[in-house]
Design an enzyme around this catalytic site. Structure first.
Site, short mmCIF file in Angstrom:
data_model
loop_
_atom_site.label_atom_id
_atom_site.label_comp_id
_atom_site.label_asym_id
_atom_site.label_seq_id
_atom_site.Cartn_x
_atom_site.Cartn_y
_atom_site.Cartn_z
N LYS A 53 0.84 -1.21 0.00
CA LYS A 53 0.00 0.00 0.00
C LYS A 53 0.88 1.26 0.00
CE LYS A 53 -3.83 -2.47 2.03
NZ LYS A 53 -4.63 -2.87 3.18
N GLN A 97 -5.26 -2.04 9.32
CA GLN A 97 -4.88 -3.24 8.57
C GLN A 97 -5.39 -4.48 9.30
OE1 GLN A 97 -3.26 -3.41 5.49
NE2 GLN A 97 -3.82 -5.57 5.66
N ASP A 120 -11.49 2.10 3.68
CA ASP A 120 -11.83 0.69 3.46
C ASP A 120 -13.34 0.51 3.28
OD1 ASP A 120 -9.56 -0.79 3.18
OD2 ASP A 120 -9.35 -1.30 5.31
#
Ligand code: NAD
Length: 298
Positions: A53, A97, A120
């Site tokens: 990322k 994460q 997200d």
């Protein structure tokens, strides 16, 4: 010959557009977009995902801020960090994460993230907007899949679509996105009876069960489109290098289908690209920049 839905190629094309978009707009915004990533503990796969990322951000001009916390940290401290980042004016997007160690209340942490920074797309408010078919951050893997289908003009409206898996991360949001696009969606899961029979009716079959090689050609209708979300690292012996595979026995299925996603190089790269899109979407909203990203957020 069947068509390969090449997520790697499409993600590079989208990244180029994002790079240009940032280049053109950063003078007006007076800064580049910023993404914060919170990682807790030492899960090695998470380490690799966070690095990927970070690299993707730097390719397009997003500044990344990595917060790697020890697993001895308390829930309250993570909540405080999220609150701090919610208020940070240099940060447009934030993600936790996953997976995180079991001692944490994952859903509670996600609900602390400001919905406008929830890149997200997992916060209740963004899921609620998806249910209502309103514009919002969309969860990355499902949005990436929709973009892959669209990139090859694969029609969704009116198609029989079977989604295998009902997780909050993939199956549920994906089913809703496809429903919003007028697909006729059947969501299946581990308790579904006659899975094979249901799958054989699908014009578009999407496997997100997390079970290596679950789907062989006997599940697939001739001429269907098959999307493989699963990622598994299989090792045949301790010495051999792990081999990546998905939920679909691709070699068996490819001769039968109209189009398919490879593993690796299909859905995976699109997931990271959609994270970049969501971060820039938030930056664009914050600075009132002209919008050309909405088409990428189904
Ligand atoms: P999950 O374990 O949370 O959910 C799996 C779902 O599949 C569940 O709803 C379960 O009911 C269903 N399922 C399990 N076995 C089944 C069976 N035999 N028949 C029918 N349904 C079954 O997993 P997830 O987070 O949704 O991820 C699924 C897979 O996708 C995993 O392999 C994961 O690594 C992969 N994944 C890939 C990406 C990517 O970017 N490519 C992103 C997220 C997840």
């Amino acid at each position: 010959m069947s068509l390969k839905l090449d997520g790697k190629k499409l993600s590079l094309e989208i990244e180029e557009k994002l790079n240009n978009y940032i280049y053109i707009n950063k003078t007006m915004a007076k800064r580049n977009p910023g993404l914060a990533v919170i990682r807790i503990g030492e899960d090695p796969a998470s380490g690799v995902y966070v690095k990927n990322k970070e690299k993707a951000c730097s390719r397009v001009g997003i500044k990344s801020f990595i917060f790697h916390l020890k697993d001895t940290v308390e829930q309250k401290e993570v909540e405080q960090l999220i609150n701090k980042l919610n208020l940070d004016k240099d940060i447009d997007g934030m993600l936790l994460q996953l997976p995180i160690p079991n001692k944490f209340d994952e859903q509670r942490l996600i609900s602390y993230i400001n919905p406008d920074k929830d890149v997200d797309g997992l916060n209740e408010q963004n899921i609620g907007k998806l249910v209502k078919n309103e514009s919002a951050m969309r969860s990355c893997t499902p949005a990436g899949i929709v973009n892959l289908l669209r990139s090859q003009n694969i029609k969704i409206e009116g198609k029989n679509i079977v989604v295998i898996g009902r997780s909050l991360l993939v199956g549920k949001p994906l089913s809703l996105m496809l429903l919003n696009l007028n697909g006729t969606v059947t969501m299946t899961h581990s308790k579904t009876k006659n899975l094979k029979k249901i799958c054989k009716e699908a014009d578009i079959l999407i496997a997100a069960a997390g079970k290596p090689n679950l789907i062989d050609s006997s599940f697939v209708k001739d001429g269907a489109v098959i999307i493989d979300v699963g990622i598994h690292r299989l090792t045949s012996s301790e010495k051999s290098k792990p081999r990546l595979c998905g939920d679909v026995l691709l070699g068996d299925v490819i001769p039968k289908v109209f189009a398919y996603t490879p593993v690796p190089g299909g859905v995976g790269p699109m997931t990271v690209t959609m994270l970049l899109v969501n971060t820039i979407f938030s930056w664009q909203k914050q600075f009132g920049l002209s919008s050309n990203l909405n088409d990428l957020l189904p």
